[in-house]
Design a protein around this motif. Structure first.
Motif, PDB file in Angstrom:
ATOM      1  N   ALA A  17       0.840  -1.206   0.000  1.00 38.87           N
ATOM      2  CA  ALA A  17       0.000   0.000   0.000  1.00 38.87           C
ATOM      3  C   ALA A  17       0.868   1.245   0.000  1.00 38.87           C
ATOM      4  O   ALA A  17       0.530   2.259  -0.629  1.00 38.87           O
ATOM      5  N   GLY A  18       2.014   1.173   0.694  1.00 37.58           N
ATOM      6  CA  GLY A  18       2.947   2.294   0.692  1.00 37.58           C
ATOM      7  C   GLY A  18       3.509   2.572  -0.690  1.00 37.58           C
ATOM      8  O   GLY A  18       3.696   3.728  -1.070  1.00 37.58           O
ATOM      9  N   PHE A  19       3.765   1.516  -1.466  1.00 41.82           N
ATOM     10  CA  PHE A  19       4.247   1.702  -2.834  1.00 41.82           C
ATOM     11  C   PHE A  19       3.180   2.386  -3.700  1.00 41.82           C
ATOM     12  O   PHE A  19       3.513   3.212  -4.564  1.00 41.82           O
ATOM     13  N   VAL A  20       1.926   2.019  -3.488  1.00 43.32           N
ATOM     14  CA  VAL A  20       0.849   2.672  -4.237  1.00 43.32           C
ATOM     15  C   VAL A  20       0.813   4.156  -3.895  1.00 43.32           C
ATOM     16  O   VAL A  20       0.658   5.014  -4.772  1.00 43.32           O
ATOM     17  N   MET A  21       0.962   4.468  -2.613  1.00 42.73           N
ATOM     18  CA  MET A  21       0.992   5.874  -2.187  1.00 42.73           C
ATOM     19  C   MET A  21       2.187   6.595  -2.791  1.00 42.73           C
ATOM     20  O   MET A  21       2.058   7.733  -3.280  1.00 42.73           O
ATOM     21  N   LEU A  22       3.358   5.957  -2.776  1.00 39.80           N
ATOM     22  CA  LEU A  22       4.563   6.561  -3.349  1.00 39.80           C
ATOM     23  C   LEU A  22       4.360   6.907  -4.813  1.00 39.80           C
ATOM     24  O   LEU A  22       4.840   7.937  -5.296  1.00 39.80           O
ATOM     25  N   SER A  23       3.633   6.058  -5.510  1.00 40.50           N
ATOM     26  CA  SER A  23       3.370   6.303  -6.926  1.00 40.50           C
ATOM     27  C   SER A  23       2.565   7.579  -7.143  1.00 40.50           C
ATOM     28  O   SER A  23       2.689   8.215  -8.188  1.00 40.50           O
ATOM     29  N   HIS A  24       1.754   7.952  -6.148  1.00 38.61           N
ATOM     30  CA  HIS A  24       0.895   9.124  -6.296  1.00 38.61           C
ATOM     31  C   HIS A  24       1.535  10.406  -5.766  1.00 38.61           C
ATOM     32  O   HIS A  24       0.930  11.484  -5.889  1.00 38.61           O
ATOM     33  N   ILE A  25       2.736  10.305  -5.182  1.00 40.00           N
ATOM     34  CA  ILE A  25       3.409  11.523  -4.743  1.00 40.00           C
ATOM     35  C   ILE A  25       4.751  11.696  -5.448  1.00 40.00           C
ATOM     36  O   ILE A  25       5.535  12.576  -5.086  1.00 40.00           O
ATOM     37  N   ALA A  27       7.075  10.593  -9.425  1.00 46.27           N
ATOM     38  CA  ALA A  27       6.989  10.205 -10.836  1.00 46.27           C
ATOM     39  C   ALA A  27       7.234   8.715 -11.033  1.00 46.27           C
ATOM     40  O   ALA A  27       7.219   8.232 -12.158  1.00 46.27           O
ATOM     41  N   LEU A  28       7.434   7.980  -9.942  1.00 46.83           N
ATOM     42  CA  LEU A  28       7.721   6.551 -10.036  1.00 46.83           C
ATOM     43  C   LEU A  28       6.452   5.750 -10.294  1.00 46.83           C
ATOM     44  O   LEU A  28       5.446   5.924  -9.591  1.00 46.83           O
TER      45      LEU A  28
END
Length: 328
Positions: A17-25, A27-28
């Protein structure tokens, strides 16, 4: 506490879930790969759950569908309504049209997604709908037949989406099928093989980032040289041995909370990021963006405490009554 217990199945889901969040903050493009691993985990856990619990009930379909609905929809509906109201409060323009996504089924196709991640929940519900019937075939057919048919199903699924705009669980069938096979065949791998395969996965990802052309696959601002969904499925299937190892690790009370909290983080992170960014005037610097994960964490824990946990407690009471009606 051992390393295995520290990195239990629940914590692994929270990391995803953290990776999904990282994707939204950033360019990854790391959110979609994480969602695909979620699909694999769902194929494992829900298959195991159905076979070990619901299949023995006199009315297995009814109680299984009721249980899955009560686990997914109430928290989802609350998150959607709160997101729409908060958006109206902050921007002065309430997007009531996004209420059309409340039924959840169909969000992946029509795109009226208040949370910007609901498409995956639509796919999950479709999987739950067909799971009891597909389990019959998966338990009888050989793994190679299941894998081949799941790939053919994905081809059909993407053809439907590209021709008429209908996105179904067929598009991601290989991920669900991989998890189902882990559960039904009780597939295990040696620690050495898990370590080597995970190392291969890391090396492959490193090669992608090291190469200027391949790096575009993980950078949202650059056109990818591949079909992203098919390449993502192929890459994430390299994690299958690690997933088979992780789902068999012990899970204590804290790990269980991590796993449940991952659902809340998944639901709320995008609306929180969008609203906090709007309140801060947009165009955040990298340093200012550090406040976003903190805001997501605070809101998620609060929502988990007052919405998701009571909702799950209600589901458990309902299921207890359902199974209490069954003769010993």
């Amino acid at each position: 506490m051992t390393l295995a217990n520290a990195f239990g199945p629940g914590f692994f889901r929270l990391v995803l879930a953290g990776f999904v969040m990282l994707s939204h903050i950033s360019a990854l493009n790391v959110g979609e790969p994480a969602v695909f691993v979620f699909f694999m985990l769902s194929g494992y856990w829900v298959s195991l759950m159905y076979l070990n619990k619901y299949a023995h009930h006199p009315q297995p379909l009814r109680v299984f569908y009721l249980s899955r609905f009560l686990r997914v929809w109430p928290s989802y509906a609350a998150a959607v309504v709160l997101s729409i109201l908060a958006t109206g409060l902050v921007t002065g323009n309430t997007p009531y049209q996004l209420l059309a996504g409340l039924p959840l089924f169909g969000v992946a196709s029509h795109g009226l997604d208040a949370l910007n991640v609901s498409w995956a929940l639509d796919i999950e519900l479709q999987f739950y709908l067909f799971l009891p019937f597909t389990l019959v075939a998966v338990r009888v057919w050989s793994p190679w037949v299941v894998i081949t048919l799941s790939m053919l199903g994905a081809v059909v699924g993407w053809w439907l989406y590209l021709t008429i705009g209908l996105k179904t669980v067929l598009c991601y069938l290989p991920m669900f099928a991989a998890g189902m096979l882990l559960a039904i065949r009780d597939t295990t791998f040696s620690k050495r093989f898990v370590t080597l395969s995970t190392l291969v996965f890391i090396i492959v990802i490193a090669v992608f980032f090291a190469n200027d052309t391949l790096r575009a696959f993980f950078i949202k601002t650059r056109p990818s040289p591949f079909n992203e969904e098919w390449m993502t499925m192929a890459l994430m299937l390299l994690l299958l041995p690690f997933v088979a190892w992780n789902v068999r690790q012990k899970s204590g009370w804290l790990d269980a909370h991590f796993g449940n909290l991952s659902y809340t983080v998944y639901l709320l992170h995008f609306p929180v990021i969008a609203l906090v960014t709007k309140l801060m005037g947009g165009g955040l610097t990298p340093t200012e963006k550090l406040i976003l994960p903190l805001a997501v964490a605070v809101v998620s824990v609060f929502f988990y405490s007052i919405v998701d946990r009571p909702s799950e407690a209600f589901r458990r009471r309902v299921m207890k009554k359902q199974f209490g009606k069954v003769p010993a």
